[in-house]
Scaffold this motif. Sequence first.
Motif, PDB file in Angstrom:
ATOM      1  N   LEU A   1     -95.804 -20.439 -26.151  1.00 29.14           N
ATOM      2  CA  LEU A   1     -95.046 -19.193 -26.280  1.00 29.14           C
ATOM      3  C   LEU A   1     -95.469 -18.382 -27.504  1.00 29.14           C
ATOM      4  O   LEU A   1     -95.929 -17.250 -27.371  1.00 29.14           O
ATOM      5  CB  LEU A   1     -93.549 -19.485 -26.335  1.00 29.14           C
ATOM      6  CG  LEU A   1     -92.931 -20.102 -25.074  1.00 29.14           C
ATOM      7  CD1 LEU A   1     -91.450 -20.375 -25.286  1.00 29.14           C
ATOM      8  CD2 LEU A   1     -93.138 -19.204 -23.882  1.00 29.14           C
ATOM      9  N   LEU A   2     -95.278 -18.943 -28.686  1.00 31.22           N
ATOM     10  CA  LEU A   2     -95.487 -18.151 -29.911  1.00 31.22           C
ATOM     11  C   LEU A   2     -96.936 -17.749 -30.141  1.00 31.22           C
ATOM     12  O   LEU A   2     -97.215 -16.591 -30.452  1.00 31.22           O
ATOM     13  CB  LEU A   2     -94.955 -18.923 -31.126  1.00 31.22           C
ATOM     14  CG  LEU A   2     -93.442 -19.107 -31.185  1.00 31.22           C
ATOM     15  CD1 LEU A   2     -93.048 -19.943 -32.388  1.00 31.22           C
ATOM     16  CD2 LEU A   2     -92.741 -17.762 -31.216  1.00 31.22           C
ATOM     17  N   GLN A   3     -97.861 -18.692 -30.028  1.00 32.58           N
ATOM     18  CA  GLN A   3     -99.257 -18.352 -30.277  1.00 32.58           C
ATOM     19  C   GLN A   3     -99.752 -17.312 -29.281  1.00 32.58           C
ATOM     20  O   GLN A   3    -100.453 -16.376 -29.654  1.00 32.58           O
ATOM     21  CB  GLN A   3    -100.138 -19.608 -30.237  1.00 32.58           C
ATOM     22  CG  GLN A   3    -101.574 -19.336 -30.642  1.00 32.58           C
ATOM     23  CD  GLN A   3    -102.383 -20.606 -30.806  1.00 32.58           C
ATOM     24  OE1 GLN A   3    -101.884 -21.607 -31.298  1.00 32.58           O
ATOM     25  NE2 GLN A   3    -103.632 -20.567 -30.388  1.00 32.58           N
TER      26      GLN A   3
ATOM     27  N   VAL B   1     -91.039 -34.799 -27.633  1.00 34.90           N
ATOM     28  CA  VAL B   1     -91.201 -33.883 -28.774  1.00 34.90           C
ATOM     29  C   VAL B   1     -92.523 -33.123 -28.701  1.00 34.90           C
ATOM     30  O   VAL B   1     -92.532 -31.891 -28.835  1.00 34.90           O
ATOM     31  CB  VAL B   1     -91.024 -34.629 -30.115  1.00 34.90           C
ATOM     32  CG1 VAL B   1     -91.397 -33.749 -31.287  1.00 34.90           C
ATOM     33  CG2 VAL B   1     -89.591 -35.135 -30.252  1.00 34.90           C
ATOM     34  N   PRO B   2     -93.666 -33.791 -28.468  1.00 34.38           N
ATOM     35  CA  PRO B   2     -94.916 -33.021 -28.357  1.00 34.38           C
ATOM     36  C   PRO B   2     -94.906 -32.000 -27.216  1.00 34.38           C
ATOM     37  O   PRO B   2     -95.409 -30.888 -27.385  1.00 34.38           O
ATOM     38  CB  PRO B   2     -95.979 -34.094 -28.109  1.00 34.38           C
ATOM     39  CG  PRO B   2     -95.412 -35.327 -28.690  1.00 34.38           C
ATOM     40  CD  PRO B   2     -93.933 -35.239 -28.465  1.00 34.38           C
ATOM     41  N   ILE B   3     -94.324 -32.362 -26.087  1.00 35.10           N
ATOM     42  CA  ILE B   3     -94.282 -31.430 -24.954  1.00 35.10           C
ATOM     43  C   ILE B   3     -93.467 -30.194 -25.315  1.00 35.10           C
ATOM     44  O   ILE B   3     -93.913 -29.052 -25.124  1.00 35.10           O
ATOM     45  CB  ILE B   3     -93.727 -32.126 -23.697  1.00 35.10           C
ATOM     46  CG1 ILE B   3     -94.728 -33.154 -23.181  1.00 35.10           C
ATOM     47  CG2 ILE B   3     -93.397 -31.102 -22.611  1.00 35.10           C
ATOM     48  CD1 ILE B   3     -94.174 -34.080 -22.109  1.00 35.10           C
ATOM     49  N   VAL B   4     -92.278 -30.399 -25.861  1.00 36.65           N
ATOM     50  CA  VAL B   4     -91.395 -29.273 -26.190  1.00 36.65           C
ATOM     51  C   VAL B   4     -91.983 -28.425 -27.314  1.00 36.65           C
ATOM     52  O   VAL B   4     -92.034 -27.196 -27.215  1.00 36.65           O
ATOM     53  CB  VAL B   4     -89.981 -29.787 -26.562  1.00 36.65           C
ATOM     54  CG1 VAL B   4     -89.122 -28.666 -27.114  1.00 36.65           C
ATOM     55  CG2 VAL B   4     -89.320 -30.433 -25.356  1.00 36.65           C
ATOM     56  N   GLU B   5     -92.431 -29.077 -28.387  1.00 36.73           N
ATOM     57  CA  GLU B   5     -92.953 -28.306 -29.520  1.00 36.73           C
ATOM     58  C   GLU B   5     -94.230 -27.558 -29.175  1.00 36.73           C
ATOM     59  O   GLU B   5     -94.398 -26.413 -29.586  1.00 36.73           O
ATOM     60  CB  GLU B   5     -93.177 -29.219 -30.727  1.00 36.73           C
ATOM     61  CG  GLU B   5     -91.890 -29.644 -31.394  1.00 36.73           C
ATOM     62  CD  GLU B   5     -92.103 -30.397 -32.695  1.00 36.73           C
ATOM     63  OE1 GLU B   5     -93.268 -30.525 -33.149  1.00 36.73           O
ATOM     64  OE2 GLU B   5     -91.094 -30.857 -33.264  1.00 36.73           O
ATOM     65  N   GLU B   6     -95.128 -28.168 -28.440  1.00 34.17           N
ATOM     66  CA  GLU B   6     -96.372 -27.477 -28.103  1.00 34.17           C
ATOM     67  C   GLU B   6     -96.138 -26.352 -27.102  1.00 34.17           C
ATOM     68  O   GLU B   6     -96.784 -25.319 -27.181  1.00 34.17           O
ATOM     69  CB  GLU B   6     -97.427 -28.458 -27.597  1.00 34.17           C
ATOM     70  CG  GLU B   6     -97.907 -29.412 -28.669  1.00 34.17           C
ATOM     71  CD  GLU B   6     -98.353 -28.728 -29.945  1.00 34.17           C
ATOM     72  OE1 GLU B   6     -98.980 -27.649 -29.899  1.00 34.17           O
ATOM     73  OE2 GLU B   6     -98.042 -29.276 -31.021  1.00 34.17           O
ATOM     74  N   PHE B   7     -95.201 -26.528 -26.193  1.00 34.83           N
ATOM     75  CA  PHE B   7     -94.848 -25.424 -25.301  1.00 34.83           C
ATOM     76  C   PHE B   7     -94.297 -24.262 -26.115  1.00 34.83           C
ATOM     77  O   PHE B   7     -94.671 -23.103 -25.902  1.00 34.83           O
ATOM     78  CB  PHE B   7     -93.823 -25.882 -24.254  1.00 34.83           C
ATOM     79  CG  PHE B   7     -93.332 -24.754 -23.396  1.00 34.83           C
ATOM     80  CD1 PHE B   7     -94.135 -24.219 -22.395  1.00 34.83           C
ATOM     81  CD2 PHE B   7     -92.084 -24.203 -23.604  1.00 34.83           C
ATOM     82  CE1 PHE B   7     -93.694 -23.167 -21.614  1.00 34.83           C
ATOM     83  CE2 PHE B   7     -91.634 -23.149 -22.817  1.00 34.83           C
ATOM     84  CZ  PHE B   7     -92.442 -22.630 -21.824  1.00 34.83           C
ATOM     85  N   LEU B   8     -93.431 -24.571 -27.089  1.00 29.99           N
ATOM     86  CA  LEU B   8     -92.835 -23.528 -27.918  1.00 29.99           C
ATOM     87  C   LEU B   8     -93.876 -22.860 -28.819  1.00 29.99           C
ATOM     88  O   LEU B   8     -94.026 -21.637 -28.800  1.00 29.99           O
ATOM     89  CB  LEU B   8     -91.706 -24.102 -28.776  1.00 29.99           C
ATOM     90  CG  LEU B   8     -91.100 -23.172 -29.813  1.00 29.99           C
ATOM     91  CD1 LEU B   8     -90.378 -22.009 -29.150  1.00 29.99           C
ATOM     92  CD2 LEU B   8     -90.134 -23.938 -30.706  1.00 29.99           C
ATOM     93  N   PHE B   9     -94.600 -23.662 -29.596  1.00 32.32           N
ATOM     94  CA  PHE B   9     -95.486 -23.080 -30.609  1.00 32.32           C
ATOM     95  C   PHE B   9     -96.796 -22.553 -30.037  1.00 32.32           C
ATOM     96  O   PHE B   9     -97.243 -21.478 -30.414  1.00 32.32           O
ATOM     97  CB  PHE B   9     -95.745 -24.092 -31.733  1.00 32.32           C
ATOM     98  CG  PHE B   9     -94.548 -24.290 -32.598  1.00 32.32           C
ATOM     99  CD1 PHE B   9     -94.212 -23.354 -33.563  1.00 32.32           C
ATOM    100  CD2 PHE B   9     -93.718 -25.382 -32.435  1.00 32.32           C
ATOM    101  CE1 PHE B   9     -93.090 -23.510 -34.353  1.00 32.32           C
ATOM    102  CE2 PHE B   9     -92.591 -25.557 -33.223  1.00 32.32           C
ATOM    103  CZ  PHE B   9     -92.273 -24.613 -34.180  1.00 32.32           C
ATOM    104  N   ARG B  10     -97.460 -23.320 -29.179  1.00 31.03           N
ATOM    105  CA  ARG B  10     -98.730 -22.848 -28.619  1.00 31.03           C
ATOM    106  C   ARG B  10     -98.490 -21.997 -27.370  1.00 31.03           C
ATOM    107  O   ARG B  10     -99.020 -20.900 -27.246  1.00 31.03           O
ATOM    108  CB  ARG B  10     -99.606 -24.043 -28.252  1.00 31.03           C
ATOM    109  CG  ARG B  10    -100.736 -24.383 -29.173  1.00 31.03           C
ATOM    110  CD  ARG B  10    -100.515 -24.315 -30.629  1.00 31.03           C
ATOM    111  NE  ARG B  10     -99.866 -25.481 -31.205  1.00 31.03           N
ATOM    112  CZ  ARG B  10     -99.499 -25.550 -32.470  1.00 31.03           C
ATOM    113  NH1 ARG B  10     -99.735 -24.557 -33.292  1.00 31.03           N
ATOM    114  NH2 ARG B  10     -98.885 -26.601 -32.937  1.00 31.03           N
TER     115      ARG B  10
END
Length: 113
Positions: free
Chosen positions: A46-48, A35-44
């Motif tokens: 990609l999105l950030q 979960v941390p790997i996927v969410e941080e890749f997505l939010f930081r």
Amino acid sequence: GIQPTQEQVALMQLKELQNYPWLFWSFAGAIVTLVPIVEEFLFRGLLQNYFGNYVGPKLSIIITSVLFALFHYSALQGSTNIELMIGLFIYSYFIGLFYMRERSLWTPIAMHA
């Protein structure tokens, strides 16, 4: 009336699996690693970075933090969602600051884990 719970859905599901050791540890391992790997890749990752190209680094952290908090919204948590959303926004904001300073996803992933 029914008292709303302040626990996140993943934590409630983890508690339900306490009597099933294999499922419990598999789910706990996924929560702490995948979960941390996927969410941080997505939010930081990609999105950030995406928003940073258009609105600057500080505003991109704010936008990403709002999206991170909304992503974790759950109707099951009732009125306590407001407290969780504020806490998740603040948490995400600081993770975003660390990501901006370090320029590495490993720091946000470790903080998230």
